[in-house]
Design a protein around this motif. Structure first.
Motif, PDB file in Angstrom:
ATOM      1  N   ARG A 196      71.557  -2.243 -61.713  1.00 35.88           N
ATOM      2  CA  ARG A 196      71.784  -4.112 -60.554  1.00 35.88           C
ATOM      3  C   ARG A 196      70.501  -4.208 -59.419  1.00 35.88           C
ATOM      4  N   PHE A 197      69.339  -3.542 -59.497  1.00 36.82           N
ATOM      5  CA  PHE A 197      68.612  -2.842 -58.808  1.00 36.82           C
ATOM      6  C   PHE A 197      67.740  -4.249 -60.005  1.00 36.82           C
ATOM      7  N   VAL A 198      67.510  -3.673 -61.109  1.00 34.53           N
ATOM      8  CA  VAL A 198      66.361  -4.109 -62.159  1.00 34.53           C
ATOM      9  C   VAL A 198      66.567  -5.519 -61.894  1.00 34.53           C
ATOM     10  N   LYS A 199      68.028  -6.573 -61.752  1.00 36.92           N
ATOM     11  CA  LYS A 199      68.114  -7.404 -61.601  1.00 36.92           C
ATOM     12  C   LYS A 199      68.355  -8.033 -60.108  1.00 36.92           C
ATOM     13  N   TYR A 200      68.336  -6.948 -59.210  1.00 37.70           N
ATOM     14  CA  TYR A 200      67.412  -7.849 -58.615  1.00 37.70           C
ATOM     15  C   TYR A 200      65.763  -8.135 -58.191  1.00 37.70           C
ATOM     16  N   ALA A 201      65.428  -7.033 -58.570  1.00 38.71           N
ATOM     17  CA  ALA A 201      64.170  -7.513 -59.391  1.00 38.71           C
ATOM     18  C   ALA A 201      63.638  -8.576 -59.778  1.00 38.71           C
ATOM     19  N   ILE A 202      64.473  -8.807 -61.037  1.00 37.87           N
ATOM     20  CA  ILE A 202      63.710 -10.234 -61.660  1.00 37.87           C
ATOM     21  C   ILE A 202      64.303 -11.654 -60.710  1.00 37.87           C
ATOM     22  N   ASP A 243      72.741 -13.611 -73.624  1.00 36.09           N
ATOM     23  CA  ASP A 243      73.387 -13.756 -74.287  1.00 36.09           C
ATOM     24  C   ASP A 243      73.096 -15.226 -75.531  1.00 36.09           C
ATOM     25  N   VAL A 244      73.335 -14.867 -76.306  1.00 38.06           N
ATOM     26  CA  VAL A 244      72.811 -15.913 -77.538  1.00 38.06           C
ATOM     27  C   VAL A 244      73.402 -16.950 -77.029  1.00 38.06           C
ATOM     28  N   GLY A 245      72.403 -18.404 -76.749  1.00 38.10           N
ATOM     29  CA  GLY A 245      72.499 -19.661 -76.251  1.00 38.10           C
ATOM     30  C   GLY A 245      72.736 -20.039 -74.529  1.00 38.10           C
ATOM     31  N   THR A 246      72.426 -18.911 -74.048  1.00 41.74           N
ATOM     32  CA  THR A 246      71.865 -19.411 -73.040  1.00 41.74           C
ATOM     33  C   THR A 246      70.490 -18.081 -72.064  1.00 41.74           C
ATOM     34  N   ASN A 247      70.075 -18.319 -71.264  1.00 40.04           N
ATOM     35  CA  ASN A 247      69.492 -17.598 -70.201  1.00 40.04           C
ATOM     36  C   ASN A 247      69.661 -16.818 -69.508  1.00 40.04           C
ATOM     37  N   LYS A 248      71.205 -15.878 -70.050  1.00 39.65           N
ATOM     38  CA  LYS A 248      72.360 -15.188 -69.144  1.00 39.65           C
ATOM     39  C   LYS A 248      71.645 -13.649 -69.344  1.00 39.65           C
ATOM     40  N   TYR A 249      71.308 -12.978 -68.215  1.00 45.00           N
ATOM     41  CA  TYR A 249      71.162 -11.504 -69.722  1.00 45.00           C
ATOM     42  C   TYR A 249      73.254 -10.415 -69.407  1.00 45.00           C
ATOM     43  N   ASP A 250      72.174  -9.580 -70.264  1.00 47.68           N
ATOM     44  CA  ASP A 250      74.341  -9.594 -71.010  1.00 47.68           C
ATOM     45  C   ASP A 250      75.137  -9.033 -69.901  1.00 47.68           C
ATOM     46  N   SER A 251      75.922 -10.240 -70.056  1.00 48.16           N
ATOM     47  CA  SER A 251      76.952  -9.805 -69.682  1.00 48.16           C
ATOM     48  C   SER A 251      78.450  -9.231 -70.582  1.00 48.16           C
ATOM     49  N   SER A 252      78.155  -8.824 -71.174  1.00 47.73           N
ATOM     50  CA  SER A 252      79.093  -8.100 -72.584  1.00 47.73           C
ATOM     51  C   SER A 252      79.524  -6.680 -71.569  1.00 47.73           C
ATOM     52  N   VAL A 253      80.515  -5.825 -72.299  1.00 46.10           N
ATOM     53  CA  VAL A 253      81.376  -4.759 -71.677  1.00 46.10           C
ATOM     54  C   VAL A 253      80.002  -3.579 -71.539  1.00 46.10           C
ATOM     55  N   LYS A 254      79.317  -3.688 -72.484  1.00 45.09           N
ATOM     56  CA  LYS A 254      77.697  -2.853 -72.626  1.00 45.09           C
ATOM     57  C   LYS A 254      77.317  -3.063 -71.526  1.00 45.09           C
ATOM     58  N   LYS A 255      77.027  -4.402 -71.128  1.00 41.81           N
ATOM     59  CA  LYS A 255      75.734  -4.810 -70.017  1.00 41.81           C
ATOM     60  C   LYS A 255      74.790  -4.081 -70.005  1.00 41.81           C
ATOM     61  N   ARG A 256      73.899  -4.866 -71.163  1.00 40.21           N
ATOM     62  CA  ARG A 256      72.419  -3.423 -71.407  1.00 40.21           C
ATOM     63  C   ARG A 256      71.458  -3.817 -69.978  1.00 40.21           C
ATOM     64  N   PRO A 258      68.541  -5.324 -68.343  1.00 39.51           N
ATOM     65  CA  PRO A 258      67.297  -6.131 -69.068  1.00 39.51           C
ATOM     66  C   PRO A 258      65.798  -4.542 -69.336  1.00 39.51           C
ATOM     67  N   ALA A 259      65.202  -5.318 -70.294  1.00 46.34           N
ATOM     68  CA  ALA A 259      63.729  -4.358 -70.702  1.00 46.34           C
ATOM     69  C   ALA A 259      62.700  -5.280 -71.322  1.00 46.34           C
ATOM     70  N   TRP A 260      61.800  -4.765 -71.345  1.00 46.20           N
ATOM     71  CA  TRP A 260      60.411  -5.972 -71.281  1.00 46.20           C
ATOM     72  C   TRP A 260      60.504  -5.190 -72.939  1.00 46.20           C
ATOM     73  N   THR A 261      61.339  -5.238 -74.316  1.00 48.40           N
ATOM     74  CA  THR A 261      60.934  -4.849 -75.330  1.00 48.40           C
ATOM     75  C   THR A 261      59.449  -5.597 -76.537  1.00 48.40           C
ATOM     76  N   ASP A 262      59.467  -6.285 -76.085  1.00 50.23           N
ATOM     77  CA  ASP A 262      58.899  -7.596 -77.359  1.00 50.23           C
ATOM     78  C   ASP A 262      57.299  -7.480 -76.289  1.00 50.23           C
ATOM     79  N   ARG A 263      56.528  -6.945 -77.665  1.00 57.16           N
ATOM     80  CA  ARG A 263      55.342  -6.219 -76.565  1.00 57.16           C
ATOM     81  C   ARG A 263      53.720  -6.967 -77.227  1.00 57.16           C
ATOM     82  N   ILE A 264      52.756  -7.221 -76.662  1.00 55.55           N
ATOM     83  CA  ILE A 264      51.330  -6.549 -77.860  1.00 55.55           C
ATOM     84  C   ILE A 264      50.376  -6.995 -76.932  1.00 55.55           C
ATOM     85  N   LEU A 265      50.042  -5.944 -77.619  1.00 54.12           N
ATOM     86  CA  LEU A 265      47.998  -5.036 -77.699  1.00 54.12           C
ATOM     87  C   LEU A 265      47.389  -5.116 -78.066  1.00 54.12           C
TER      88      LEU A 265
END
Length: 622
Positions: A196-202, A243-256, A258-265
């Motif tokens: 909940r804090f992560v989504k609030y910060a976003i 959620d595929v096809g949207t700009n909404k973060y995971d709304s499934s039962v798992k509710k993962r 959000p994270a910066w998984t995709d990076r370039i260094l």
């Protein structure tokens, strides 16, 4: 030495087995009339659909993702330099065509880390090369998922760095290169903080409060293996999971979370780490680091970064210089003069390709001529100009802009190019040769001689069982790569290609420009005893008297097989014949019949090309 500042764009995207979108222009930061256009583009994909049926299709034809990026980039003068794939992990490297002669020592490698090194769903693929004399490496990784697997991600990255080794005296390991770009779905998560804090910060755009809990930011200061790696500020929202096809973060039962998984260094080689003299002076500035929310086909958002790299050029002139007139309006103007630099390792199988402006890869030529003359060896020693001529049949019809490129079989790359010049309808109709993936890739051509000596009529029936429309490099003919995995020695079949060092030399007999045989097409010959039997049988039928008319097949005095227009093959619909090789049936000039018989002595004629395997012969298989 001249100081250069090439622009390099790096893109990473976990596509989640999705089909390619219709347009990726914004993702690649392509803007017409931009003040500074990119010089190189590296594209790393993860989770490309790698199911068995999809892999088989990709092995037979160019995969859809490669086709998409080549279609988008070729109008901007980008050419595919190298590509490497390990199951769903994909890396493509493009460069402006004018830079091709200065990109050398291109090698690829891959390492599996999934299932303890036995499976390629996780791991890393890389392309390394020399750019104007500086060694660069691009490494695309897909590391283990889940919050608690941070230590496993560290071990897998260390394994990839250890296992990937390249040939040559300079830069054997990844970290030995002057500049390394490391990117991909690295799967690092945000620790401690509640979802909940992560989504609030976003939502409140206070992303900086999440940075100190990002696992990769923590690891950069605590893991020795990441020492020296740099990354720009994460001023874009976390790119996983949507959620595929949207700009909404995971709304499934798992509710993962959000994270910066995709990076370039990136990492610049330290001058004190055994750096060779003159390697210092390379600097990198990151001009852009962002995600692209407009792409919704996957549960990840793609990430792109643009870099300005500053260094002194160590290669001021190309290995081969090519001179050509500004326009070819007549066949006699199609003269190419070229000069090889001292120390250039030429081969008798090198060739010069004629490319239309906007070509997609080195084998996407219109026609070619062998870079082969009696004076070549002397020209190399004296650095004198050699000369070859394109035949009239090899010249394209119509007006267009073209360039010439010298293809070196030793390095499997273009080592010399010209500026664009114009060809204005100099050529006649001609059958394009296909030495490695041009417009007629995979076409098997069979020439038929006339049924009667001196006849003025030609049987020009042509049957195309499968016409390849792809102008992309076939999987077996591009530069190949090695696989180095910690516990995998018996699963070589899982790799799409073998190693660069295992790549077979390309061989081909006569150049397209050599005169003599009409179209330079091979013929099918029979042994003498079978030839006589077939001819005798054909002569006993009324239709066999004229050799071609009314018969399904006929054997003439040359011992060549003819197919008439009323046979099953001639009536076949190409769309219903499945994955069959293409057959092109044509006729020979009558003057070539005796010459072919006297020269070849009844053996099958060979038609080979710059990418054909040594010893390939039409007579070896039906």
């Amino acid at each position: 030495p001249a100081s250069l500042s090439p622009s390099i764009t790096v893109v990473t995207w976990n596509v989640g087995t999705a089909m390619p979108p219709s347009d990726v222009t914004s993702l690649l930061h392509l803007k017409a009339g931009a003040a500074k256009e990119a010089d190189m583009i590296a594209i790393g994909l993860q989770e490309v659909n790698s199911k068995l049926n999809k892999r088989l299709k990709d092995a037979l034809f160019t995969d859809q993702w490669s086709e998409l990026f080549m279609d988008v980039l070729s109008p901007f003068s980008f050419v595919l330099v190298s590509t490497v794939r390990m199951q769903g992990l994909f890396l493509l490297l493009f460069a402006q065509y004018r830079h091709l002669p200065f990109l050398r020592d291109i090698q690829t490698d891959c390492t599996r880390t999934g299932l303890g090194g036995c499976w390629g769903n996780k791991g890393g693929v890389s392309v390394r090369l020399s750019v104007f004399g500086h060694m660069l490496c691009f490494l695309n990784c897909h590391l283990p998922a889940h919050l608690e697997k941070a230590e496993q991600r560290k071990q897998d990255f260390a394994t990839i760095l250890h296992m990937q080794q390249f040939e040559g005296r300079a830069a054997n390991g990844i970290l030995d290169h002057d500049l390394v770009f490391w990117f991909g779905d690295l799967n690092f998560r945000i620790e401690s903080l509640d979802i909940r804090f992560v989504k609030y910060a976003i939502d409140s755009n206070i992303l900086s409060q999440l940075w100190e809990k990002d696992q990769l930011n923590i690891a950069k200061s605590t893991w020795p293996v990441l020492s020296g790696f740099q990354e720009g500020p994460l001023n874009f929202p976390p790119t996983f999971k949507f959620d595929v096809g949207t700009n909404k973060y995971d709304s499934s039962v798992k509710k993962r979370k959000p994270a910066w998984t995709d990076r370039i260094l990136w990492k610049i080689k330290s001058p004190g780490a055994g750096c060779q003299p003159g390697r210092a002076g390379l600097s990198v500035s990151q001009l852009c680091y962002c995600s692209h929310m407009e792409y919704t086909v996957s549960d990840h958002k793609p990430v792109a970064a643009v870099f300005a790299v500053q260094f002194a050029s160590k290669a001021d002139s190309p290995p081969v210089e090519i001179y050509v007139a500004e326009e070819w309006s007549r066949p006699e103007q199609a003269v190419v003069r070229y000069r090889m630099a001292a120390g250039f390792h030429r081969s008798s199988w090198d060739w010069i390709g004629l490319y239309q402006v906007g070509f997609r890869h080195p084998k996407d030529y219109v026609s070619y001529v062998w870079a082969r003359s009696e004076e070549d060896d002397c020209c190399v020693e004296r650095q004198a100009w050699a000369q070859v001529l394109f035949s009239e049949e090899a010249l394209p019809q119509g007006r267009g802009d073209y360039i010439l490129g010298y293809y070196s079989t030793a390095s499997s790359s273009i080592v010399g190019v010209t500026e664009p010049f114009q060809v204005s309808g100099a050529g006649a109709a001609w059958a394009r040769p296909a030495p490695g993936g041009g417009a007629d890739t995979g076409a098997l051509q069979i020439s038929l001689c006339r049924s009667e000596e001196g006849s003025d009529e030609e049987d020009d029936s042509t049957l195309v069982l499968l016409a390849s429309t792809s102008r992309s490099p076939s999987p077996g003919k591009m530069k190949q790569h090695r696989s180095r995995s910690p516990t995998l020695a018996k699963f070589q079949g899982l790799i799409l290609r073998p190693a660069s060092r295992e790549r077979g030399a390309s061989r081909s007999p006569s150049p397209q420009g050599r005169r003599g045989l009409a179209g330079h097409l091979p013929a099918l010959h029979l042994p003498k005893q079978e030839r006589g039997t077939r001819a005798k049988d054909a002569a006993q039928t009324p239709e066999g008297q004229n050799g071609t008319s009314g018969s399904q097949t006929a054997w003439d005095q040359c011992g060549l097989w003819h197919v008439s227009g009323d046979t099953f093959l001639a009536r076949a619909d190409p769309r219903t014949l499945g994955l069959l090789p293409a057959l092109r049936l044509e006729t020979l000039d009558p003057a070539t019949g005796p010459r072919r018989e006297s020269v070849d002595q009844g053996y099958p004629c060979r038609k080979m090309s710059p990418s054909s395997p040594v010893g390939a012969s039409l007579g070896s298989s039906p």
